[in-house]
Enzyme design. Sequence first.
Site, PDB file in Angstrom:
ATOM      1  N   TYR A   1      43.839  54.263   1.993  1.00  0.00           N
ATOM      2  CA  TYR A   1      43.677  55.725   2.047  1.00  0.00           C
ATOM      3  C   TYR A   1      44.948  56.414   1.557  1.00  0.00           C
ATOM      4  O   TYR A   1      44.895  57.338   0.721  1.00  0.00           O
ATOM      5  CB  TYR A   1      43.351  56.105   3.491  1.00  0.00           C
ATOM      6  CG  TYR A   1      43.319  57.583   3.814  1.00  0.00           C
ATOM      7  CD1 TYR A   1      42.218  58.373   3.469  1.00  0.00           C
ATOM      8  CD2 TYR A   1      44.368  58.182   4.513  1.00  0.00           C
ATOM      9  CE1 TYR A   1      42.177  59.725   3.798  1.00  0.00           C
ATOM     10  CE2 TYR A   1      44.332  59.530   4.851  1.00  0.00           C
ATOM     11  CZ  TYR A   1      43.246  60.298   4.483  1.00  0.00           C
ATOM     12  OH  TYR A   1      43.210  61.630   4.817  1.00  0.00           O
TER      13      TYR A   1
ATOM     14  N   SER B   1      46.660  64.710   1.662  1.00  0.00           N
ATOM     15  CA  SER B   1      47.057  64.304   3.025  1.00  0.00           C
ATOM     16  C   SER B   1      48.542  64.006   3.004  1.00  0.00           C
ATOM     17  O   SER B   1      49.074  63.528   1.990  1.00  0.00           O
ATOM     18  CB  SER B   1      46.302  63.040   3.434  1.00  0.00           C
ATOM     19  OG  SER B   1      46.839  62.525   4.635  1.00  0.00           O
TER      20      SER B   1
HETATM   21  N1  LIG Z   1      41.760  65.366  10.056  1.00  0.00           N
HETATM   22  C1  LIG Z   1      42.968  65.050   9.689  1.00  0.00           C
HETATM   23  O1  LIG Z   1      43.845  64.779  10.527  1.00  0.00           O
HETATM   24  C2  LIG Z   1      43.312  65.002   8.229  1.00  0.00           C
HETATM   25  C3  LIG Z   1      44.629  64.717   7.883  1.00  0.00           C
HETATM   26  C4  LIG Z   1      44.969  64.679   6.546  1.00  0.00           C
HETATM   27  C5  LIG Z   1      44.013  64.933   5.578  1.00  0.00           C
HETATM   28  N2  LIG Z   1      42.742  65.211   5.938  1.00  0.00           N
HETATM   29  C6  LIG Z   1      41.781  65.450   4.865  1.00  0.00           C
HETATM   30  O2  LIG Z   1      40.928  66.536   5.171  1.00  0.00           O
HETATM   31  C7  LIG Z   1      39.680  66.312   4.518  1.00  0.00           C
HETATM   32  C8  LIG Z   1      38.553  66.129   5.500  1.00  0.00           C
HETATM   33  O3  LIG Z   1      38.329  67.213   6.236  1.00  0.00           O
HETATM   34  P1  LIG Z   1      37.210  67.123   7.361  1.00  0.00           P
HETATM   35  O4  LIG Z   1      37.533  66.047   8.356  1.00  0.00           O
HETATM   36  O5  LIG Z   1      37.011  68.496   7.786  1.00  0.00           O
HETATM   37  O6  LIG Z   1      35.946  66.613   6.504  1.00  0.00           O
HETATM   38  P2  LIG Z   1      34.764  65.572   6.869  1.00  0.00           P
HETATM   39  O7  LIG Z   1      35.186  64.172   6.719  1.00  0.00           O
HETATM   40  O8  LIG Z   1      34.122  65.971   8.118  1.00  0.00           O
HETATM   41  O9  LIG Z   1      33.817  65.840   5.615  1.00  0.00           O
HETATM   42  C9  LIG Z   1      33.559  67.139   5.143  1.00  0.00           C
HETATM   43  C10 LIG Z   1      32.163  67.199   4.648  1.00  0.00           C
HETATM   44  O10 LIG Z   1      32.037  66.355   3.502  1.00  0.00           O
HETATM   45  C11 LIG Z   1      30.727  65.864   3.477  1.00  0.00           C
HETATM   46  N3  LIG Z   1      30.637  64.664   2.639  1.00  0.00           N
HETATM   47  C12 LIG Z   1      31.018  63.408   2.942  1.00  0.00           C
HETATM   48  N4  LIG Z   1      30.751  62.576   1.923  1.00  0.00           N
HETATM   49  C13 LIG Z   1      30.187  63.337   0.951  1.00  0.00           C
HETATM   50  C14 LIG Z   1      29.677  63.050  -0.336  1.00  0.00           C
HETATM   51  N5  LIG Z   1      29.698  61.784  -0.835  1.00  0.00           N
HETATM   52  N6  LIG Z   1      29.159  64.055  -1.079  1.00  0.00           N
HETATM   53  C15 LIG Z   1      29.135  65.335  -0.577  1.00  0.00           C
HETATM   54  N7  LIG Z   1      29.594  65.660   0.643  1.00  0.00           N
HETATM   55  C16 LIG Z   1      30.111  64.670   1.393  1.00  0.00           C
HETATM   56  C17 LIG Z   1      30.396  65.600   4.933  1.00  0.00           C
HETATM   57  O11 LIG Z   1      28.984  65.606   5.175  1.00  0.00           O
HETATM   58  C18 LIG Z   1      31.113  66.726   5.660  1.00  0.00           C
HETATM   59  O12 LIG Z   1      30.258  67.798   5.985  1.00  0.00           O
HETATM   60  C19 LIG Z   1      39.758  65.000   3.801  1.00  0.00           C
HETATM   61  O13 LIG Z   1      40.149  65.133   2.469  1.00  0.00           O
HETATM   62  C20 LIG Z   1      40.823  64.282   4.621  1.00  0.00           C
HETATM   63  O14 LIG Z   1      41.412  63.226   3.906  1.00  0.00           O
HETATM   64  C21 LIG Z   1      42.358  65.255   7.244  1.00  0.00           C
END
Ligand SMILES: NC(=O)c1ccc[n+]([C@@H]2O[C@H](COP(=O)([O-])OP(=O)(O)OC[C@H]3O[C@@H](n4cnc5c(N)ncnc54)[C@H](O)[C@@H]3O)[C@@H](O)[C@H]2O)c1
Length: 255
Positions: free
Chosen positions: A149, A135
Amino acid sequence: MQLTGQNFVVLGAGQGIGENTVHALAQGGARVLCVDLDEGRASAVAKAARGIACVADISTRAGVEKIFATAKREFDGRLDGIVDVVGIGVGKTLNTLDDQSWQHQFDMVVGHAFLALQLGTPLLARGGSVVLVGSMAGEWPRGGTLLAYASAKAALHHLARSAAQELAPQGIRVNVVAPGLTRTPRLLDANDEAFWQAQAAEIPLSRAGTPADIANAILFLSSPMAAHITGVVLAVDGGANIGMLRPIAKSARAS
Ligand SMILES: NC(=O)c1ccc[n+]([C@@H]2O[C@H](COP(=O)([O-])OP(=O)(O)OC[C@H]3O[C@@H](n4cnc5c(N)ncnc54)[C@H](O)[C@@H]3O)[C@@H](O)[C@H]2O)c1
């Protein structure tokens, strides 16, 4: 982007960035083990991308052992790439964080990446790629509810650079894709359109990212096109890290 005959594991494949990554890899010709805690999501994405579903909790060693034992069996011991997408914020401030939530934050961001590197890279016997989703919060200081985070994401970025150094002699590349604000399902549920418009005004390319923007960068770093790239943190943030062009004083403009 030719990935025909290659085998990948995607952790957190069920929705958003992970789901888009599975489709991008599959369109390149790869076979993908789609790992998620949510059985319905893992099955749906695996079915849509002709991959293999794997239900496991990536926050435990037993869960990650199950994932790579499944990959070894399904892919006859031949793995080419690992993508770890999972990373969820605990949303507590310096004053409200207790020991348990601080530890949980690191488990949900860095712990599983460490386990994936330790247990997964021995299967990358012909070299290969690991991409961790970080991130931009791991590059910039972030207080308030993002404090833990951001700290954990910074540790994740450094883990990737250090592992890249250690694994380079084996032909294994380790890189990070660092999203800026991205329209993932979780954030779309939590924020209204006014939020997205206000944020877009602070992003040089005038919009938040999409899961597909992030998946494209993951695909590039996972592919032979990035064969000479390791240990990088690739910002995919619409230029937020360079900041907006701001009006400057007339005297400065004249010089
Ligand atoms: N959305 C943003 O603005 C943003 C910005 C910077 C970084 N990120 C990063 O992007 C990534 C998240 O992407 P997203 O929002 O598409 O994902 P999300 O949070 O929706 O999760 C992705 C999948 O991970 C699964 N998951 C959660 N916990 C789990 C576990 N313990 N074991 C197995 N699976 C598990 C969930 O069921 C989900 O289907 C993260 O690393 C986040 O830090 C997002």
